[in-house]
Design an enzyme around this catalytic site. Sequence first.
Site, PDB file in Angstrom:
ATOM      1  N   GLU A 132      47.029  27.491  50.683  1.00  0.00           N
ATOM      2  CA  GLU A 132      47.679  28.713  51.229  1.00  0.00           C
ATOM      3  C   GLU A 132      47.365  29.059  52.932  1.00  0.00           C
ATOM      4  OE1 GLU A 132      45.391  32.078  48.866  1.00  0.00           O
ATOM      5  OE2 GLU A 132      46.046  30.758  46.687  1.00  0.00           O
TER       6      GLU A 132
ATOM      7  N   ASN B  33      48.594  23.159  48.491  1.00  0.00           N
ATOM      8  CA  ASN B  33      48.892  24.008  47.488  1.00  0.00           C
ATOM      9  C   ASN B  33      49.142  25.478  47.946  1.00  0.00           C
ATOM     10  OD1 ASN B  33      48.536  24.497  44.543  1.00  0.00           O
ATOM     11  ND2 ASN B  33      46.617  25.658  45.164  1.00  0.00           N
TER      12      ASN B  33
ATOM     13  N   HIS C 128      52.081  31.860  40.544  1.00  0.00           N
ATOM     14  CA  HIS C 128      51.783  33.041  40.085  1.00  0.00           C
ATOM     15  C   HIS C 128      53.033  33.912  40.051  1.00  0.00           C
ATOM     16  CE1 HIS C 128      47.595  32.152  39.612  1.00  0.00           C
ATOM     17  NE2 HIS C 128      47.482  31.700  41.148  1.00  0.00           N
TER      18      HIS C 128
ATOM     19  N   GLU D  46      49.033  26.734  39.253  1.00  0.00           N
ATOM     20  CA  GLU D  46      48.204  28.057  38.664  1.00  0.00           C
ATOM     21  C   GLU D  46      49.089  28.855  37.854  1.00  0.00           C
ATOM     22  OE1 GLU D  46      46.175  29.457  41.880  1.00  0.00           O
ATOM     23  OE2 GLU D  46      45.743  27.744  42.898  1.00  0.00           O
TER      24      GLU D  46
ATOM     25  N   ASP E 161      51.091  31.338  35.603  1.00  0.00           N
ATOM     26  CA  ASP E 161      51.023  32.471  34.828  1.00  0.00           C
ATOM     27  C   ASP E 161      52.146  33.528  35.178  1.00  0.00           C
ATOM     28  OD1 ASP E 161      50.054  33.604  37.520  1.00  0.00           O
ATOM     29  OD2 ASP E 161      47.889  33.620  36.619  1.00  0.00           O
TER      30      ASP E 161
HETATM   31  O1  G3I Z   1      30.726  35.293  39.679  1.00  0.00           O
HETATM   32  C1  G3I Z   1      30.675  36.401  40.184  1.00  0.00           C
HETATM   33  C2  G3I Z   1      29.556  37.295  39.669  1.00  0.00           C
HETATM   34  O2  G3I Z   1      28.430  36.822  39.625  1.00  0.00           O
HETATM   35  C3  G3I Z   1      29.679  38.816  40.363  1.00  0.00           C
HETATM   36  O3  G3I Z   1      28.649  39.665  39.725  1.00  0.00           O
HETATM   37  C4  G3I Z   1      31.076  39.338  40.427  1.00  0.00           C
HETATM   38  C5  G3I Z   1      31.302  40.652  41.068  1.00  0.00           C
HETATM   39  O4  G3I Z   1      32.427  40.966  41.615  1.00  0.00           O
HETATM   40  O5  G3I Z   1      31.944  38.398  40.919  1.00  0.00           O
HETATM   41  C6  G3I Z   1      31.955  37.022  40.300  1.00  0.00           C
HETATM   42  O6  G3I Z   1      32.667  36.233  41.279  1.00  0.00           O
HETATM   43  C7  G3I Z   1      33.918  36.542  41.219  1.00  0.00           C
HETATM   44  C8  G3I Z   1      34.899  35.013  40.904  1.00  0.00           C
HETATM   45  O7  G3I Z   1      36.080  35.211  40.999  1.00  0.00           O
HETATM   46  C9  G3I Z   1      34.315  34.706  39.397  1.00  0.00           C
HETATM   47  O8  G3I Z   1      34.857  35.540  38.460  1.00  0.00           O
HETATM   48  C10 G3I Z   1      34.519  37.053  42.370  1.00  0.00           C
HETATM   49  O9  G3I Z   1      34.181  38.161  42.729  1.00  0.00           O
HETATM   50  C11 G3I Z   1      36.053  36.939  42.532  1.00  0.00           C
HETATM   51  O10 G3I Z   1      36.486  37.050  43.879  1.00  0.00           O
HETATM   52  C12 G3I Z   1      36.785  35.662  42.233  1.00  0.00           C
HETATM   53  O11 G3I Z   1      37.937  35.797  41.820  1.00  0.00           O
HETATM   54  C13 G3I Z   1      38.815  34.595  42.131  1.00  0.00           C
HETATM   55  C14 G3I Z   1      39.814  34.435  43.192  1.00  0.00           C
HETATM   56  O12 G3I Z   1      40.518  33.512  43.286  1.00  0.00           O
HETATM   57  C15 G3I Z   1      39.248  34.743  44.534  1.00  0.00           C
HETATM   58  O13 G3I Z   1      40.118  34.725  45.601  1.00  0.00           O
HETATM   59  C16 G3I Z   1      39.415  34.467  40.877  1.00  0.00           C
HETATM   60  O14 G3I Z   1      38.570  34.197  39.790  1.00  0.00           O
HETATM   61  C17 G3I Z   1      40.467  32.936  40.756  1.00  0.00           C
HETATM   62  O15 G3I Z   1      41.190  32.914  39.600  1.00  0.00           O
HETATM   63  C18 G3I Z   1      41.345  33.215  41.875  1.00  0.00           C
HETATM   64  O16 G3I Z   1      42.004  31.928  42.138  1.00  0.00           O
HETATM   65  C19 G3I Z   1      43.132  31.756  43.051  1.00  0.00           C
HETATM   66  C20 G3I Z   1      43.032  30.280  43.567  1.00  0.00           C
HETATM   67  O17 G3I Z   1      41.851  29.725  43.744  1.00  0.00           O
HETATM   68  C21 G3I Z   1      44.048  30.378  44.463  1.00  0.00           C
HETATM   69  N1  G3I Z   1      45.282  30.868  44.364  1.00  0.00           N
HETATM   70  C22 G3I Z   1      45.259  32.018  43.980  1.00  0.00           C
HETATM   71  C23 G3I Z   1      44.528  32.561  42.963  1.00  0.00           C
HETATM   72  C24 G3I Z   1      44.430  33.822  42.196  1.00  0.00           C
HETATM   73  O18 G3I Z   1      43.902  34.567  43.289  1.00  0.00           O
END
Ligand code: G3I
Length: 342
Positions: free
Chosen positions: A146, A186, A222, A250, A252
């Site tokens: 990105e 990506n 996405h 990715e 969806d």
């Molecule tokens: O694991 C912690 C947990 O301990 C905590 O209590 C909680 C509170 O917010 O956060 C948890 O972590 C989260 C993590 O996902 C795991 O669930 C983060 O806050 C959250 O920011 C994170 O989001 C991820 C996101 O990327 C971050 O930008 C999404 O799961 C994930 O699906 C998403 O994936 C991205 C790709 O890497 C790149 N392309 C876009 C895609 C969708 O945004």
Amino acid sequence: MKNILLALSLFMTLISRGQDPFLKGQVHFPVGASLNPRLLENNPNYRARAISEFNSVTAENHMKMMLVHPEQNRFDFSKGDEIVNYAMANKKRLHGHTLVWHNQVPTWMKEFQGDSQAWEAMLKNHVQEVAKHYKGKVVGWDVVNESFLDEGSLRPSIWAEHIPDYIAKSFQLAHEADPDAILFYNDYGQDGKPKKMQAILDMVKDLKARNIPIHGLGLQMHINIDSKDEELQKVIEQSVATGLKIHFSELDIAVNPKNQADFVYDETAKKAQIAKFNLLFKTYQQIPSSQQYGITFWNVGDQDTWLRGYFKRPKEYPLLFDENYERKGAYDELLKSVKNVN
Ligand code: G3I
């Protein structure tokens, strides 16, 4: 009911012929899902669905900078390794995501002080330690994720600010550490954003001209039910024309893109979603097989989607499996649609 019986009879026929009746057995390219180690460990239905339907896996979060490199002198590969163990135990291909991104960066990196040489050394240490750790386990890497804005300019980030030519350098570093890995750039949202797409194509051309090892393009996909077919097809065509491997990395398909509180996932929305899944798979099947790296869904069941978690859009249903990991209508329709083309 009629549909369920038909699907069941199709499955029984395939099993009796010794064919794999699940998604991974029905297409001629790898099909994967991004997975979460906590769910793999704690939710048997999630795990079973991931094992039966997919032959490729990406860690949804646990190979990213923030998670593998929480402190300057400490790496933590424990959760990423759980995904490796899952892949090895279940003979799944493993895709690495992601070495360099502006998001999910640990605080110590954001606060790092030094000149551009020091920044480059820090990036080198990160990229190469991670790539070496997963060498021989991952088949490919999203090396850089990105980097471009919608209007085609380089996205401002700590990497763009401190390291001139950081994209090319990241690819070189990854290649040095793991020369066999297939290296991807990506990104998301190229459809309908011609300047963003052009910036990506220009970057590919430039890297190739300088013999920088780039082997693939990840189109995150996405998308949503209002995404335009012609625009999707156009960016796929442009990507294929680079000659690089193509990963829908990715996938969806959001059905409630405006996040309406009273949204109902009705037949109209379901039909529109099915049409988009079918379009993407059919288009992907037409890509030369040497360029087909595969299609990866961004997690397994609707409740696992980042759109509900990270994006806080509770009324989203973007995947092929429902809250109980049962196949949705979209799954059956997709299977029918790919069979008509294979
Ligand atoms: O694991 C912690 C947990 O301990 C905590 O209590 C909680 C509170 O917010 O956060 C948890 O972590 C989260 C993590 O996902 C795991 O669930 C983060 O806050 C959250 O920011 C994170 O989001 C991820 C996101 O990327 C971050 O930008 C999404 O799961 C994930 O699906 C998403 O994936 C991205 C790709 O890497 C790149 N392309 C876009 C895609 C969708 O945004």
